[in-house]
Scaffold this motif. Structure first.
Motif, PDB file in Angstrom:
ATOM      1  N   THR A   1       0.876  -1.197   0.070  1.00 42.88           N
ATOM      2  CA  THR A   1       0.054   0.072   0.129  1.00 42.88           C
ATOM      3  C   THR A   1       0.889   1.205   0.102  1.00 42.88           C
ATOM      4  O   THR A   1       2.111   1.250   0.471  1.00 42.88           O
ATOM      5  CB  THR A   1      -0.869   0.014   1.191  1.00 42.88           C
ATOM      6  N   VAL A   2       0.185   2.319  -0.167  1.00 39.75           N
ATOM      7  CA  VAL A   2       0.940   3.632  -0.502  1.00 39.75           C
ATOM      8  C   VAL A   2       1.453   3.983   1.046  1.00 39.75           C
ATOM      9  O   VAL A   2       0.485   4.203   1.580  1.00 39.75           O
ATOM     10  CB  VAL A   2       0.278   4.594  -1.386  1.00 39.75           C
ATOM     11  N   SER A   3       2.687   4.190   1.240  1.00 35.27           N
ATOM     12  CA  SER A   3       2.801   4.681   2.671  1.00 35.27           C
ATOM     13  C   SER A   3       3.103   6.387   2.589  1.00 35.27           C
ATOM     14  O   SER A   3       3.403   7.120   1.424  1.00 35.27           O
ATOM     15  CB  SER A   3       4.025   4.192   2.997  1.00 35.27           C
ATOM     16  N   PHE A   4       3.115   6.997   3.472  1.00 35.44           N
ATOM     17  CA  PHE A   4       3.444   8.586   3.717  1.00 35.44           C
ATOM     18  C   PHE A   4       4.570   8.915   3.301  1.00 35.44           C
ATOM     19  O   PHE A   4       4.770  10.217   2.658  1.00 35.44           O
ATOM     20  CB  PHE A   4       3.297   9.125   5.058  1.00 35.44           C
ATOM     21  N   SER A   5       5.785   8.042   3.034  1.00 31.96           N
ATOM     22  CA  SER A   5       7.140   8.538   2.598  1.00 31.96           C
ATOM     23  C   SER A   5       7.063   8.280   0.884  1.00 31.96           C
ATOM     24  O   SER A   5       7.958   8.814   0.445  1.00 31.96           O
ATOM     25  CB  SER A   5       8.036   7.659   3.027  1.00 31.96           C
ATOM     26  N   ASN A   6       5.980   7.623   0.527  1.00 37.95           N
ATOM     27  CA  ASN A   6       6.052   7.169  -1.137  1.00 37.95           C
ATOM     28  C   ASN A   6       5.839   8.315  -1.904  1.00 37.95           C
ATOM     29  O   ASN A   6       6.737   8.533  -3.024  1.00 37.95           O
ATOM     30  CB  ASN A   6       4.815   6.195  -1.358  1.00 37.95           C
ATOM     31  N   PRO A   7       4.935   9.290  -1.947  1.00 34.65           N
ATOM     32  CA  PRO A   7       4.700  10.177  -2.856  1.00 34.65           C
ATOM     33  C   PRO A   7       5.718  11.160  -3.206  1.00 34.65           C
ATOM     34  O   PRO A   7       6.008  11.549  -4.478  1.00 34.65           O
ATOM     35  CB  PRO A   7       3.327  10.969  -2.178  1.00 34.65           C
ATOM     36  N   VAL A   8       6.530  11.355  -2.510  1.00 29.17           N
ATOM     37  CA  VAL A   8       7.487  12.460  -2.911  1.00 29.17           C
ATOM     38  C   VAL A   8       8.777  11.759  -3.644  1.00 29.17           C
ATOM     39  O   VAL A   8       9.335  12.518  -4.447  1.00 29.17           O
ATOM     40  CB  VAL A   8       8.481  13.081  -1.628  1.00 29.17           C
ATOM     41  N   ARG A   9       8.787  10.301  -3.670  1.00 30.34           N
ATOM     42  CA  ARG A   9       9.658   9.702  -4.416  1.00 30.34           C
ATOM     43  C   ARG A   9       8.913   8.974  -5.671  1.00 30.34           C
ATOM     44  O   ARG A   9       9.630   8.604  -6.757  1.00 30.34           O
ATOM     45  CB  ARG A   9      10.524   8.730  -3.601  1.00 30.34           C
ATOM     46  N   GLN A  10       7.780   8.655  -5.495  1.00 38.00           N
ATOM     47  CA  GLN A  10       7.077   7.728  -6.547  1.00 38.00           C
ATOM     48  C   GLN A  10       5.836   8.959  -7.052  1.00 38.00           C
ATOM     49  O   GLN A  10       5.007   9.024  -6.614  1.00 38.00           O
ATOM     50  CB  GLN A  10       6.462   6.690  -5.981  1.00 38.00           C
ATOM     51  N   PRO A  11       6.071   9.133  -8.532  1.00 38.20           N
ATOM     52  CA  PRO A  11       5.432  10.190  -9.182  1.00 38.20           C
ATOM     53  C   PRO A  11       3.857  10.079  -9.473  1.00 38.20           C
ATOM     54  O   PRO A  11       3.160  10.842  -9.796  1.00 38.20           O
ATOM     55  CB  PRO A  11       6.174  10.588 -10.439  1.00 38.20           C
ATOM     56  N   LEU A  12       3.488   8.828  -9.283  1.00 37.42           N
ATOM     57  CA  LEU A  12       1.932   8.336  -9.564  1.00 37.42           C
ATOM     58  C   LEU A  12       1.305   8.310  -8.397  1.00 37.42           C
ATOM     59  O   LEU A  12       0.064   8.178  -8.529  1.00 37.42           O
ATOM     60  CB  LEU A  12       1.852   7.001 -10.223  1.00 37.42           C
ATOM     61  N   PHE A  13       1.799   8.759  -7.584  1.00 41.67           N
ATOM     62  CA  PHE A  13       0.845   8.959  -5.903  1.00 41.67           C
ATOM     63  C   PHE A  13       1.000  10.400  -5.540  1.00 41.67           C
ATOM     64  O   PHE A  13       1.894  11.106  -5.742  1.00 41.67           O
ATOM     65  CB  PHE A  13       1.689   8.005  -5.002  1.00 41.67           C
ATOM     66  N   THR A  14       0.009  10.489  -4.775  1.00 45.64           N
ATOM     67  CA  THR A  14      -0.139  11.814  -4.097  1.00 45.64           C
ATOM     68  C   THR A  14      -0.520  11.661  -2.651  1.00 45.64           C
ATOM     69  O   THR A  14      -0.653  10.445  -2.498  1.00 45.64           O
ATOM     70  CB  THR A  14      -1.161  12.651  -4.845  1.00 45.64           C
ATOM     71  N   PHE A  15      -0.783  12.768  -1.699  1.00 44.85           N
ATOM     72  CA  PHE A  15      -0.934  12.585  -0.613  1.00 44.85           C
ATOM     73  C   PHE A  15      -2.146  11.809  -0.288  1.00 44.85           C
ATOM     74  O   PHE A  15      -2.385  10.851   0.692  1.00 44.85           O
ATOM     75  CB  PHE A  15      -0.920  13.743   0.311  1.00 44.85           C
ATOM     76  N   SER A  16      -3.203  11.849  -1.130  1.00 39.95           N
ATOM     77  CA  SER A  16      -4.441  11.237  -1.087  1.00 39.95           C
ATOM     78  C   SER A  16      -4.342   9.806  -1.391  1.00 39.95           C
ATOM     79  O   SER A  16      -5.226   8.997  -1.108  1.00 39.95           O
ATOM     80  CB  SER A  16      -5.494  12.050  -1.906  1.00 39.95           C
ATOM     81  N   SER A  17      -3.263   9.234  -2.241  1.00 40.24           N
ATOM     82  CA  SER A  17      -3.094   8.065  -2.492  1.00 40.24           C
ATOM     83  C   SER A  17      -2.761   7.131  -0.972  1.00 40.24           C
ATOM     84  O   SER A  17      -2.893   6.017  -1.273  1.00 40.24           O
ATOM     85  CB  SER A  17      -2.202   7.781  -3.537  1.00 40.24           C
ATOM     86  N   CYS A  18      -2.229   7.645  -0.096  1.00 35.92           N
ATOM     87  CA  CYS A  18      -1.745   7.048   0.894  1.00 35.92           C
ATOM     88  C   CYS A  18      -2.538   6.051   1.541  1.00 35.92           C
ATOM     89  O   CYS A  18      -3.635   6.258   1.740  1.00 35.92           O
ATOM     90  CB  CYS A  18      -1.013   8.007   2.280  1.00 35.92           C
ATOM     91  N   GLY A  19      -2.563   4.804   1.653  1.00 36.19           N
ATOM     92  CA  GLY A  19      -3.453   3.635   2.587  1.00 36.19           C
ATOM     93  C   GLY A  19      -4.038   2.895   1.294  1.00 36.19           C
ATOM     94  O   GLY A  19      -4.659   1.815   1.573  1.00 36.19           O
ATOM     95  N   LYS A  20      -3.780   3.426   0.251  1.00 35.04           N
ATOM     96  CA  LYS A  20      -4.587   2.541  -1.021  1.00 35.04           C
ATOM     97  C   LYS A  20      -3.355   1.504  -1.659  1.00 35.04           C
ATOM     98  O   LYS A  20      -2.385   1.790  -1.529  1.00 35.04           O
ATOM     99  CB  LYS A  20      -5.022   3.652  -2.026  1.00 35.04           C
ATOM    100  N   PRO A  21      -4.051   0.530  -2.084  1.00 38.29           N
ATOM    101  CA  PRO A  21      -3.163  -0.677  -2.770  1.00 38.29           C
ATOM    102  C   PRO A  21      -2.267   0.093  -3.779  1.00 38.29           C
ATOM    103  O   PRO A  21      -2.763   0.780  -5.096  1.00 38.29           O
ATOM    104  CB  PRO A  21      -4.084  -1.559  -3.400  1.00 38.29           C
ATOM    105  N   LYS A  22      -1.213  -0.058  -3.809  1.00 39.69           N
ATOM    106  CA  LYS A  22      -0.134   0.373  -4.855  1.00 39.69           C
ATOM    107  C   LYS A  22      -0.487   0.379  -6.136  1.00 39.69           C
ATOM    108  O   LYS A  22      -0.378   1.316  -7.047  1.00 39.69           O
ATOM    109  CB  LYS A  22       1.328  -0.044  -4.565  1.00 39.69           C
ATOM    110  N   ALA A  23      -0.487  -0.990  -6.569  1.00 42.56           N
ATOM    111  CA  ALA A  23      -0.677  -1.282  -8.026  1.00 42.56           C
ATOM    112  C   ALA A  23      -1.927  -0.477  -8.448  1.00 42.56           C
ATOM    113  O   ALA A  23      -1.974   0.001  -9.707  1.00 42.56           O
ATOM    114  CB  ALA A  23      -1.178  -2.726  -8.337  1.00 42.56           C
TER     115      ALA A  23
END
Length: 631
Positions: free
Chosen positions: A352-374
């Motif tokens: 799942t998208v963690s809070f550390s992911n969006p700054v390094r992974q361009p397909l995610f935003t803060f609202s993505s956190c907690g959602k399944p990554k794929a």
């Protein structure tokens, strides 16, 4: 020239710009909705620039036709109306004869008050906004009294039309005027009709000595205003200095001044000269998805103009790609694939998208956190470009050396993974651990897929393509990610600290690895033999390497080649054939004990021989190091 009937050409030929339909689509969606009431239009006719080969002037309609605007230089504005129907059935059921007669009756009534108002156009239409197809038919009603049958008595060119042209310039909204016996030009209306027997009109025809059908409407109104009029001179003003002409006609055939009835014409003929509606398909221009599709391909197609005319963009667009791993590498790889025009991308991940992911992974935003990554990555990719066929699959790739804990679930994951591998042309291995890459590597060889591997270090990266597999091929086959190992991958995740569980790397390394891995794939697709191309060969885009190793600390990149190792735990023929024949049973054994893989591929024997050699070396070293017996 008596008893020769006056002939006419169509008053105009319609020209509807694509912007007209774009504005109609916008109004239909956002403003009109189900409102089918008549909408006013304003168009223009440029009588000074009639296209060569055309018998009449063009009636231009564009997005501005929905506005009430002022005429531009050289334009003659003409009012009109749009009757847009909600269904194609309503459009087809319109009684075209009655519709035209009703419009003509309206123009007759308006013309009796002001003859300049008898020139208007009407459009019936249906807009299919699902397919972005438009059906329409344009009419410019022209009417004639039933008992009026003008006959030509004499005709000739007008020697000096300048005073008429000057009058129309100063009266831009007038279509006609009268000429008094003294030569004075006056407005055409009921009160002035008794003072003149010469009617002057703007002519939209370009046929020599043949006026437009609008003449019938003006002559009928003149006869209505002056019932006793028997002869009239008609003057037709055109833009060309030598083309204006006059015609003397006999109108005495009319009996009585009351309107007994009207003959009506005006529906426009199509390009085949048939009285039928027209249809236009503007889906590629009006549908925003099609516009986005064209825009996405623009940069790629510009390459073919001069830089790389031989590049095959079609093979790239039709290639389906499976991304195993939806983290930093997966996100960047997907973006570069999209930029190259790849339209089918499937993400696989079980995190799942963690809070550390969006700054390094361009397909995610803060609202993505907690959602399944794929799934979040696939959704984001479709937001960027809605036409991409993006899917997110949540599953855990079975890992060698990680014993079975829930066989039913792991069988399901294995079968789903195998199904995905078969359904895609290319596999990208973008996971965090070595053991996660093992099974997709084996399946990639077993199913003869292109496999691209990208791995990150703190300030280094590896990008490589796995070689092709043929059972009979022994020598010169390109190696895979595991070919330099003398042990099979095993559980490397247990008892790891936080920094070991996360990919600790300089932020720019992932971008470099992702971009080069996609560029490597594109180069492979440009080779006529695809992945069978050797590392020393070139394609339209340049080199076709086997491995790319980058070192950011030195800003250095190396191109390397490794041949396939006959005892490789992933690409040796024994392993691949065992996977093909036994399927899940083989995978289950590998998961429960990675040593079974080493036994199958011969690595156990290699390790044993290595130990024997090492023991011999140590024994010799011990013998050489003896100092003798101490006394």
């Amino acid at each position: 020239m008596s008893d020769i009937h006056l002939k006419f050409v169509s008053p105009c030929q319609s020209f509807l710009d694509t912007s007209f339909f774009q504005e109609l689509a916008r109004l239909k969606l956002d403003v009109l909705k189900l409102d089918s009431t008549t909408k006013e239009l304003t168009s223009s006719i440029d009588t000074s620039h009639i296209p060569r080969g055309s018998s009449c002037a063009h009636l231009f309609l564009d997005s501005d036709s929905f506005k009430d605007r002022k005429p531009r230089e050289g334009e003659l504005l003409i009012k009109g109306s749009l009757h847009n129907f909600n269904t194609i059935e309503e459009f087809k059921k319109v009684d075209k004869t009655k519709f035209l007669r009703d419009r003509a009756d309206e123009l007759w009534k308006e013309g009796t008050n002001d003859p300049n108002n008898c020139v208007k156009f009407s459009i019936i239409s249906f807009a299919d906004l699902k397919a972005f197809k438009f059906f329409y038919w344009v009419c410019v009603p022209c009417f004639q009294l039933d008992s009026l049958n003008p006959t030509v008595e004499d005709t000739g060119l007008l020697p000096s039309p300048s005073k008429f042209n000057e009058w129309f310039v100063t009266h831009p909204s007038c279509w006609s005027c009268l000429v008094t016996d003294s030569g004075e030009l006056i407005e055409f209306n009921k009160s002035n009709s008794a003072r003149s027997s010469t009617l002057c009109m703007r002519d939209t025809s370009s046929v020599e000595m043949v006026p437009s059908a609008l003449t019938k409407s003006f002559v009928s109104l003149l006869k209505h205003f002056s019932p006793d009029l028997k002869k009239v001179r008609l003057v037709f003003i055109r833009s060309g200095k030598a083309s204006s002409f006059w015609v003397d006609v006999d109108v005495s055939s009319v009996k009585g001044s009351e309107k007994a009835g009207l003959k009506v014409s005006g529906w426009e003929r199509n390009l085949q000269n048939k009285l039928t509606p027209r249809a236009v398909d503007l889906s590629s221009l009006i549908d925003p998805l099609h516009v986005a599709d064209q825009s996405l391909d623009l940069n790629l197609k510009l390459m073919k103009w001069r830089i790389a005319p031989e590049i095959d963009l079609g093979i790239i667009k039709s290639t389906s790609v499976l991304l195993l791993g939806s983290g930093t590498l997966g996100c960047y790889v997907a973006r570069v694939l999209l930029a190259w025009g790849v339209r089918k991308i499937t993400f696989v991940d079980n995190g799942t998208v963690s809070f550390s992911n969006p700054v390094r992974q361009p397909l995610f935003t803060f609202s993505s956190c907690g959602k399944p990554k794929a799934k979040a990555a696939a959704d984001s990719l479709r937001e960027i470009f809605p036409l991409v066929e993006a899917e997110g699959v949540e599953l855990a790739v079975p890992m060698i050396g990680h014993p079975i804990t829930n066989e039913a679930k792991q069988i399901e994951d294995y079968e789903r993974l195998l199904e995905l591998v078969k359904a895609h042309d290319v596999l990208f291995l973008l996971m965090d651990s070595r053991e996660t890459r093992w099974l997709p590597t084996v399946l990639g060889y077993a199913e003869d897929k292109i496999v691209i591997n990208a791995a990150l270090g703190f300030d280094s990266y590896l990008v490589m393509r796995h070689g092709n597999y043929k059972r009979e091929q022994k020598a010169d086959r390109l190696g895979c990610y595991f070919c330099q190992d003398i042990v099979a991958p095993s559980d490397s995740l247990t008892d790891r600290t936080l920094d070991q569980m996360c990919t600790v790397t300089r932020p720019g390394v992932a971008l470099m690895a992702a971009s080069q891995s996609v560029e490597l794939l594109v180069s492979i697709l440009q080779h006529p033999k695809r992945n069978s191309g050797g590392p020393d060969e070139k394609v339209i885009l340049g080199d076709l390497p086997h491995q790319i190793r980058g070192f950011l600390s030195e800003f250095k990149t190396l191109k390397l080649r490794t041949t396939a190792y006959e005892h490789c735990s992933a690409c040796s023929s024994t392993i691949i054939e065992e996977c093909k024949s036994r399927g899940w049973d083989f995978v289950r054994d590998a998961l429960n004990d990675y040593k079974t893989v080493e036994d199958l591929c011969g690595l156990s024997e290699v390790q044993l021989k290595a130990e024997e050699v090492m023991n011999d070396v140590l024994y010799e070293w011990n013998d050489d190091g003896e100092d003798g017996e101490l006394l």
